[in-house]
Design a protein around this motif. Structure first.
Motif, PDB file in Angstrom:
ATOM      1  N   VAL A 139      19.280  19.720  48.717  1.00 27.45           N
ATOM      2  CA  VAL A 139      20.135  20.877  48.459  1.00 27.45           C
ATOM      3  C   VAL A 139      21.353  20.458  47.653  1.00 27.45           C
ATOM      4  CG1 VAL A 139      21.607  22.653  49.506  1.00 27.45           C
ATOM      5  CG2 VAL A 139      19.396  22.083  50.544  1.00 27.45           C
ATOM      6  N   THR A 140      21.564  21.170  46.558  1.00 30.45           N
ATOM      7  CA  THR A 140      22.773  21.016  45.754  1.00 30.45           C
ATOM      8  C   THR A 140      23.549  22.322  45.792  1.00 30.45           C
ATOM      9  OG1 THR A 140      21.745  19.423  44.243  1.00 30.45           O
ATOM     10  CG2 THR A 140      23.701  20.577  43.452  1.00 30.45           C
ATOM     11  N   LEU A 141      24.818  22.240  46.160  1.00 25.58           N
ATOM     12  CA  LEU A 141      25.705  23.397  46.115  1.00 25.58           C
ATOM     13  C   LEU A 141      26.313  23.452  44.721  1.00 25.58           C
ATOM     14  CD1 LEU A 141      27.487  22.981  49.575  1.00 25.58           C
ATOM     15  CD2 LEU A 141      25.510  24.430  49.016  1.00 25.58           C
ATOM     16  N   ALA A 142      26.010  24.525  44.004  1.00 25.50           N
ATOM     17  CA  ALA A 142      26.405  24.638  42.603  1.00 25.50           C
ATOM     18  C   ALA A 142      27.711  25.398  42.496  1.00 25.50           C
ATOM     19  CB  ALA A 142      25.314  25.333  41.795  1.00 25.50           C
ATOM     20  N   GLY A 143      28.789  24.664  42.346  1.00 21.13           N
ATOM     21  CA  GLY A 143      30.109  25.273  42.250  1.00 21.13           C
ATOM     22  C   GLY A 143      31.169  24.237  42.543  1.00 21.13           C
ATOM     23  N   GLY A 144      32.407  24.671  42.532  1.00 20.83           N
ATOM     24  CA  GLY A 144      33.502  23.731  42.743  1.00 20.83           C
ATOM     25  C   GLY A 144      34.162  23.912  44.093  1.00 20.83           C
ATOM     26  N   THR A 145      35.385  24.407  44.099  1.00 17.04           N
ATOM     27  CA  THR A 145      36.138  24.442  45.354  1.00 17.04           C
ATOM     28  C   THR A 145      35.575  25.437  46.358  1.00 17.04           C
ATOM     29  OG1 THR A 145      37.738  25.932  44.268  1.00 17.04           O
ATOM     30  CG2 THR A 145      38.263  23.590  44.329  1.00 17.04           C
ATOM     31  N   GLN A 146      34.898  26.488  45.905  1.00 16.17           N
ATOM     32  CA  GLN A 146      34.238  27.369  46.868  1.00 16.17           C
ATOM     33  C   GLN A 146      33.127  26.625  47.598  1.00 16.17           C
ATOM     34  OE1 GLN A 146      34.499  31.089  44.045  1.00 16.17           O
ATOM     35  NE2 GLN A 146      33.342  31.648  45.852  1.00 16.17           N
ATOM     36  N   GLY A 193      40.910  27.137  29.934  1.00 20.93           N
ATOM     37  CA  GLY A 193      41.132  27.234  31.363  1.00 20.93           C
ATOM     38  C   GLY A 193      40.654  28.501  32.030  1.00 20.93           C
ATOM     39  N   GLU A 194      39.996  29.400  31.278  1.00 24.48           N
ATOM     40  CA  GLU A 194      39.472  30.609  31.902  1.00 24.48           C
ATOM     41  C   GLU A 194      38.136  30.319  32.582  1.00 24.48           C
ATOM     42  OE1 GLU A 194      39.662  34.542  30.183  1.00 24.48           O
ATOM     43  OE2 GLU A 194      40.885  33.776  28.534  1.00 24.48           O
ATOM     44  N   ALA A 195      37.847  31.091  33.596  1.00 29.67           N
ATOM     45  CA  ALA A 195      36.562  31.122  34.309  1.00 29.67           C
ATOM     46  C   ALA A 195      36.249  29.804  35.030  1.00 29.67           C
ATOM     47  CB  ALA A 195      35.422  31.519  33.383  1.00 29.67           C
ATOM     48  N   LYS A 196      35.972  28.760  34.306  1.00 28.30           N
ATOM     49  CA  LYS A 196      35.751  27.398  34.826  1.00 28.30           C
ATOM     50  C   LYS A 196      34.423  27.201  35.534  1.00 28.30           C
ATOM     51  CE  LYS A 196      40.667  26.340  35.552  1.00 28.30           C
ATOM     52  NZ  LYS A 196      41.241  27.691  35.521  1.00 28.30           N
ATOM     53  N   GLU A 197      33.987  28.149  36.377  1.00 29.93           N
ATOM     54  CA  GLU A 197      32.819  27.909  37.224  1.00 29.93           C
ATOM     55  C   GLU A 197      32.367  29.219  37.842  1.00 29.93           C
ATOM     56  OE1 GLU A 197      30.046  26.770  38.246  1.00 29.93           O
ATOM     57  OE2 GLU A 197      30.682  24.731  38.779  1.00 29.93           O
ATOM     58  N   GLY A 198      31.179  29.218  38.403  1.00 34.37           N
ATOM     59  CA  GLY A 198      30.634  30.364  39.100  1.00 34.37           C
ATOM     60  C   GLY A 198      29.208  30.653  38.672  1.00 34.37           C
ATOM     61  N   VAL A 199      28.496  31.449  39.453  1.00 34.55           N
ATOM     62  CA  VAL A 199      27.123  31.860  39.152  1.00 34.55           C
ATOM     63  C   VAL A 199      26.240  30.631  38.898  1.00 34.55           C
ATOM     64  CG1 VAL A 199      25.758  33.639  37.994  1.00 34.55           C
ATOM     65  CG2 VAL A 199      28.239  33.836  38.024  1.00 34.55           C
ATOM     66  N   ALA A 200      26.487  29.559  39.654  1.00 36.39           N
ATOM     67  CA  ALA A 200      25.707  28.313  39.585  1.00 36.39           C
ATOM     68  C   ALA A 200      25.829  27.607  38.239  1.00 36.39           C
ATOM     69  CB  ALA A 200      24.231  28.571  39.910  1.00 36.39           C
ATOM     70  N   MET A 201      26.903  27.879  37.507  1.00 38.03           N
ATOM     71  CA  MET A 201      27.063  27.333  36.163  1.00 38.03           C
ATOM     72  C   MET A 201      27.021  25.802  36.136  1.00 38.03           C
ATOM     73  SD  MET A 201      30.319  27.941  33.651  1.00 38.03           S
ATOM     74  CE  MET A 201      30.805  26.773  32.379  1.00 38.03           C
ATOM     75  N   GLY A 202      27.842  25.159  36.971  1.00 43.98           N
ATOM     76  CA  GLY A 202      27.894  23.702  36.954  1.00 43.98           C
ATOM     77  C   GLY A 202      26.570  23.080  37.348  1.00 43.98           C
ATOM     78  N   GLY A 203      25.911  23.681  38.336  1.00 42.04           N
ATOM     79  CA  GLY A 203      24.617  23.171  38.752  1.00 42.04           C
ATOM     80  C   GLY A 203      23.567  23.333  37.671  1.00 42.04           C
ATOM     81  N   ALA A 204      23.560  24.494  37.026  1.00 43.15           N
ATOM     82  CA  ALA A 204      22.601  24.721  35.947  1.00 43.15           C
ATOM     83  C   ALA A 204      22.809  23.726  34.810  1.00 43.15           C
ATOM     84  CB  ALA A 204      22.720  26.157  35.437  1.00 43.15           C
ATOM     85  N   LEU A 205      24.066  23.506  34.439  1.00 47.93           N
ATOM     86  CA  LEU A 205      24.347  22.550  33.363  1.00 47.93           C
ATOM     87  C   LEU A 205      23.897  21.142  33.724  1.00 47.93           C
ATOM     88  CD1 LEU A 205      27.883  23.809  32.278  1.00 47.93           C
ATOM     89  CD2 LEU A 205      25.805  23.895  30.887  1.00 47.93           C
ATOM     90  N   SER A 206      23.958  20.815  35.014  1.00 52.06           N
ATOM     91  CA  SER A 206      23.542  19.473  35.437  1.00 52.06           C
ATOM     92  C   SER A 206      22.044  19.260  35.276  1.00 52.06           C
ATOM     93  CB  SER A 206      23.946  19.229  36.895  1.00 52.06           C
ATOM     94  OG  SER A 206      23.108  19.941  37.798  1.00 52.06           O
TER      95      SER A 206
END
Length: 346
Positions: free
Chosen positions: A218-225, A290-303
């Motif tokens: 399991v990978t949690l796709a996101g940052g501080t949330q 600096g807008e948006a930064k993350e969400g909707v599994a963005m960081g995980g998808a990019l990985s």
């Protein structure tokens, strides 16, 4: 690899100065519904909003969709408290929208949501799961849960200037309304979510716990949330290996705090820089600002993007932005003007 996207709402997002997730409250509640349509279809279908900031920064759903168009992955949307319907197919776990965390109970049925999500996560046949989220107001509820659990609390923002002090004041009011002090929910993460969290947190935590018990990766796709979700899982006694994948935009804002949190939680951390600074398109410029930064599994998808394919993703992102009506040069009069929030959001 399956990408799971729990999507929901919380009335916390309606607090003045908290969320950048909509040009007006009546539009904000449509943002998660639009996000999942973009993930599924590449554009909003039934949702009456296009989640794009007045400056031309699109929802992170546009980036996740671009990755999906380039590399392909299975995606499942979970209704985790949507207040407005969506045209995307969803798994219905019977989750209601969350209340304002300044009410005595923000998620009265947090335990029941977790249990249903746990059963769903345990039933999934996939060996690898990447779990994202979309919920306006989500970093404020994340701050609430972290504070209630007595953990170091710092969260990101979809705004270039993070209104963290405003969020802390809201959390203080929320804890007082629930007759709690910081740390009172240590070891009781569902009590923290019930008091000052949101239904997406209970859903993500439940799915992750169930999948981990079934020996899925399991990978949690996101940052501080997702730091808040990982913290809740550790407080619940879930000790299986867990990963967090986020963007360089969150990592740059958080500095050493992000790595320190992952070390404390025994979570592997993957940070992906998509190279937006190499493009002149307004969407990528706004992320770099600096807008948006993350969400909707963005960081995980990019990985998930293989070496040598990121330029293809950026090309496809420009195409998705064109479908969303975003002028590549940033003409403010040519495109929509509602904003989304994921982990990067307030």
């Amino acid at each position: 690899m399956r990408v799971l996207l729990p999507a929901g709402t919380t009335e916390t997002a309606l607090i003045d100065g908290i969320s950048a997730a909509g040009a007006a409250p009546e539009l904000m509640e449509h943002t998660p519904s639009a996000d999942v349509e973009i993930l599924e279809y590449g554009r909003p279908t039934t949702a009456p909003v296009t989640p794009v900031s007045p400056n031309g920064c699109p929802t992170p759903a546009a980036v996740t969709r671009a990755v999906r168009e380039v590399i392909g992955f299975d995606a499942t949307v979970v209704d985790a408290g949507l207040v407005q319907p969506t045209g995307a197919p969803t798994v219905d776990l019977g989750v209601e929208p969350g209340a304002d965390i300044r009410e005595p109970e923000a998620v009265p049925d947090a335990e029941a949501i977790f249990d249903r999500a746990h059963a769903f996560g345990a039933s999934l046949p996939d060996d690898d799961l990447l779990i994202g989220e979309t919920v306006p107001g989500g970093t404020t509820t994340a701050l609430g849960v972290l504070t209630a659990l007595g953990e170091p609390a710092g969260v990101s923002s979809s705004l270039p200037d993070n209104p963290i002090e405003r969020k802390r004041r809201v959390v203080d009011e929320a804890l007082a309304a629930s007759d709690l002090a910081a740390g009172d929910c240590e070891g009781r993460p569902l009590a923290a979510i019930r008091a000052v969290g949101d239904p997406v947190q209970a859903t993500v935590a439940g799915i992750a716990a169930g999948a981990l018990e079934s020996e899925a990766d399991v990978t949690l796709a996101g940052g501080t949330q997702m730091i808040a979700i990982a913290t809740a899982l550790r407080h619940a006694g879930v000790d299986e290996s867990l990963s967090i994948a986020t963007t360089s935009f969150v990592a740059d804002e958080q500095g050493d705090r992000l790595e320190e949190a992952c070390e404390r939680l025994d979570c592997d951390l993957t940070v992906t820089d998509p190279g937006f600074d190499a493009r002149e398109h307004v969407a990528m410029r706004r992320y770099c600002a600096g807008e948006a930064k993350e969400g909707v599994a963005m960081g995980g998808a990019l990985s998930l993007v293989p070496d040598g394919r990121m330029d293809d993703v950026l090309d496809r992102l420009e195409g998705v932005c064109d479908r969303l009506g975003i002028d590549p040069d940033g003409d403010p009069d040519s495109g929509p003007a509602t904003h989304t929030e994921g982990d990067g959001g307030p």
